[in-house]
Write a protein that holds these residues in place. Structure first.
Motif, short mmCIF file in Angstrom:
data_model
loop_
_atom_site.label_atom_id
_atom_site.label_comp_id
_atom_site.label_asym_id
_atom_site.label_seq_id
_atom_site.Cartn_x
_atom_site.Cartn_y
_atom_site.Cartn_z
N VAL A 1 2.78 11.05 7.97
CA VAL A 1 1.58 10.47 7.08
C VAL A 1 1.67 9.89 6.34
N GLN A 2 0.43 8.78 6.68
CA GLN A 2 1.10 7.47 5.79
C GLN A 2 -0.81 6.97 5.03
N ILE A 3 -0.57 6.80 4.00
CA ILE A 3 -1.58 6.17 3.47
C ILE A 3 -1.47 4.74 3.11
N GLU A 4 -2.80 4.48 3.63
CA GLU A 4 -2.46 2.93 3.12
C GLU A 4 -1.58 2.41 3.33
N ASP A 5 -0.71 1.68 2.77
CA ASP A 5 0.69 0.72 3.27
C ASP A 5 1.50 1.20 2.28
N ARG A 6 1.14 2.81 1.71
CA ARG A 6 2.44 3.49 1.07
C ARG A 6 3.27 4.05 1.97
N ALA A 7 4.65 4.42 1.93
CA ALA A 7 5.77 4.88 2.30
C ALA A 7 5.21 6.30 3.53
N PRO A 8 5.57 6.06 4.96
CA PRO A 8 5.47 7.34 5.59
C PRO A 8 6.05 8.73 5.06
N GLU A 9 5.86 9.18 4.88
CA GLU A 9 6.12 11.08 4.76
C GLU A 9 5.94 12.00 5.53
N GLU A 10 7.30 12.61 6.39
CA GLU A 10 7.10 13.96 7.04
C GLU A 10 6.60 15.22 6.06
N TYR A 11 5.54 15.71 7.42
CA TYR A 11 5.60 17.29 6.65
C TYR A 11 5.36 18.04 7.08
N PRO A 12 5.72 19.40 7.72
CA PRO A 12 5.12 20.16 8.61
C PRO A 12 3.17 20.53 8.64
N ASN A 13 3.59 21.07 10.40
CA ASN A 13 1.84 21.09 11.03
C ASN A 13 1.25 22.30 9.46
N PHE A 14 0.03 21.76 9.70
CA PHE A 14 -1.07 22.26 9.12
C PHE A 14 -0.56 22.58 7.32
N ARG A 15 -0.67 21.57 7.09
CA ARG A 15 -0.36 21.22 5.80
C ARG A 15 -1.11 21.11 5.56
N SER A 16 -1.05 20.24 3.80
CA SER A 16 -2.52 19.56 2.80
C SER A 16 -1.48 18.54 2.11
N LYS A 17 -1.69 18.01 1.51
CA LYS A 17 -1.56 16.56 0.65
C LYS A 17 -3.01 16.13 -0.21
N VAL A 18 -2.38 16.06 -1.22
CA VAL A 18 -3.45 15.71 -2.88
C VAL A 18 -3.52 14.09 -2.64
N VAL A 19 -4.26 13.11 -2.16
CA VAL A 19 -4.17 11.63 -2.31
C VAL A 19 -4.22 11.16 -3.17
N ASP A 20 -3.94 9.98 -4.13
CA ASP A 20 -5.28 10.18 -5.56
C ASP A 20 -4.59 8.43 -5.65
N SER A 21 -4.48 7.87 -6.63
CA SER A 21 -5.18 7.33 -7.67
C SER A 21 -5.47 6.13 -6.51
N PHE A 22 -7.45 6.40 -6.14
CA PHE A 22 -7.80 5.09 -5.98
C PHE A 22 -9.30 4.32 -6.67
N ILE A 23 -9.82 4.02 -6.85
CA ILE A 23 -11.59 3.33 -7.37
C ILE A 23 -11.92 3.78 -6.68
N PRO A 24 -13.45 4.38 -7.36
CA PRO A 24 -15.12 4.79 -7.05
C PRO A 24 -14.77 3.93 -5.88
N GLY A 25 -15.61 4.67 -5.33
CA GLY A 25 -16.36 4.07 -3.49
C GLY A 25 -15.79 3.60 -2.50
N GLN A 26 -14.12 3.39 -2.91
CA GLN A 26 -12.67 2.71 -1.96
C GLN A 26 -12.85 3.24 -1.17
N THR A 27 -12.32 2.34 -0.02
CA THR A 27 -12.76 3.19 1.31
C THR A 27 -11.22 2.88 1.34
N VAL A 28 -10.37 4.50 2.09
CA VAL A 28 -9.33 4.77 1.66
C VAL A 28 -8.85 4.73 3.68
#
Length: 363
Positions: A131-158
């Motif tokens: 999983v890679q969010i924006e230009d952050r470092a990729p992270e490896e997770y098991p399948n069928f999982r979830s992740k809270v993604v934060d530190s954005f501004i209102p209305g931002q296209t992530v």
């Protein structure tokens, strides 16, 4: 090492069963070493590149991972045993199809600066996911999982992307964080209110970031979307009452509450004349086609020989107490809700040109 050595005849006692486990970009191949220990190595052909496996003790389970495979592709592999004289014995074959590299996702718990990302597929593919969010470092997770993604501004296209650990194919996605509800315009007023136009103006509303847009409605009809705080309506109809409204809209099309203003427009124009005035031959009923008025409310006055005989909102009127053998002039005029009247339209009964004695009039 060159694995293209000469083949020898296959015997049933040399045959081995080949098992496999497939991922999106790789396959784990396995087999038990034959009971005759005269092979110096094994050659596995059919993947992206030939694989050479050192000989193992009889009965030992061998495992080889074929990497760099394309997703959703069918591969046919052959396993050979190579003897010390370089003869090659075909030990078995197998076909398999790699899994899809597509990864589904959905979003929940979206706020103005965060969201919860879920990923996985539906066919039991339990491979780890990168999983890679924006230009952050990729992270490896098991399948069928979830992740809270934060530190954005209102209305931002992530922008984010997902791929299986065995594959180099990314699944590219994006999500726009929520904005707070826009605030409504502070007031809605009017200038230059005439019988067929009005200039509306309003106080500014606010949005939670991004450009401010205003949506102007007349009743439920959208008249305009504008960045200005004024709009001139040139299309109201006379004699009508409308509810105008303005709301604030953000760049995600979230609308504020509406600020409203009710306006009535005077009616100075009479309705159109009626048309197709006619009588039935025997029933002494007058019929006509309706007049038009912008107010939508029209009534009709019916005259017989100049005398007012009645008023109706229908397009028909019946007479009684007519004398046989006499010709009558029947007139109809339309009137709107403001009292404006059309010209009278008249017809004769019996129609001119028809002898009076030809009419059987029932009184």
């Amino acid at each position: 090492m060159n694995v293209l050595v000469k083949d020898s005849k296959v015997s049933s006692e040399n045959h081995v069963d080949i098992s496999y486990t497939v991922l999106a970009g790789s396959a784990l191949i396995g087999w038990y070493a034959p009971s005759h220990p005269y092979y110096k190595e094994y050659h596995l052909l059919g993947g992206r590149n030939p694989v050479v496996v050192p000989a193992s003790a009889p009965g030992k389970y061998n495992r080889v991972t074929l990497e760099g495979l394309e997703s959703e592709e069918t591969y046919h592999i052959d396993l050979y045993g190579v003897m010390h004289n370089e003869d090659r014995v075909h030990l078995g074959e197998q076909s398999f199809r790699t899994r899809s590299a597509k990864i589904g996702y959905f979003i929940s718990n979206s706020t103005r600066n965060s969201f919860k990302l879920f990923w996985g597929d539906i066919d039991g593919h339990y491979e780890n996911v990168i999983v890679q969010i924006e230009d952050r470092a990729p992270e490896e997770y098991p399948n069928f999982r979830s992740k809270v993604v934060d530190s954005f501004i209102p209305g931002q296209t992530v922008k984010f992307r997902l791929r299986y650990a065995s594959s180099d194919k990314w699944n590219e996605y994006e999500f726009k964080t929520a904005r707070g509800q826009p605030t409504a315009p502070g007031y809605l007023g009017k200038f230059e209110h005439t019988i067929n136009s009005v200039l509306l103006h309003w106080g500014p509303g606010t949005v939670d970031g991004g450009p401010v847009l205003y949506k102007v409605r007349r009743d439920e009809l959208v008249l305009e979307e504008t960045e200005d705080t004024a709009f001139r309506d040139l299309t109201p109809e006379q004699g009508r009452t409308y509810v105008y409204s303005v709301c604030t809209v953000d760049d995600q099309y979230n609308e504020s509450e509406r600020t409203t203003l009710t306006l009535s427009f005077d009616d100075l124009t009479p309705p159109t004349e009626i048309s197709n005035l006619r009588t039935t031959d025997l029933s002494l009923q007058v019929l006509w086609d309706p007049a038009y008025d912008s107010s939508g409310r029209v009534k009709y006055h019916v005259y017989l020989e100049g005398d007012h005989k009645g008023t109706t909102e229908e397009t028909a009127f019946s007479f009684t107490e007519l004398e046989s053998g006499k010709r009558y002039q029947i007139c109809v005029e339309a009137e709107d809700a403001s009292g404006n009247k059309s010209n009278q339209v008249c017809a004769s009964y019996p129609p001119l040109g028809i002898p009076l004695k030809a009419q059987a009039v029932t009184v």
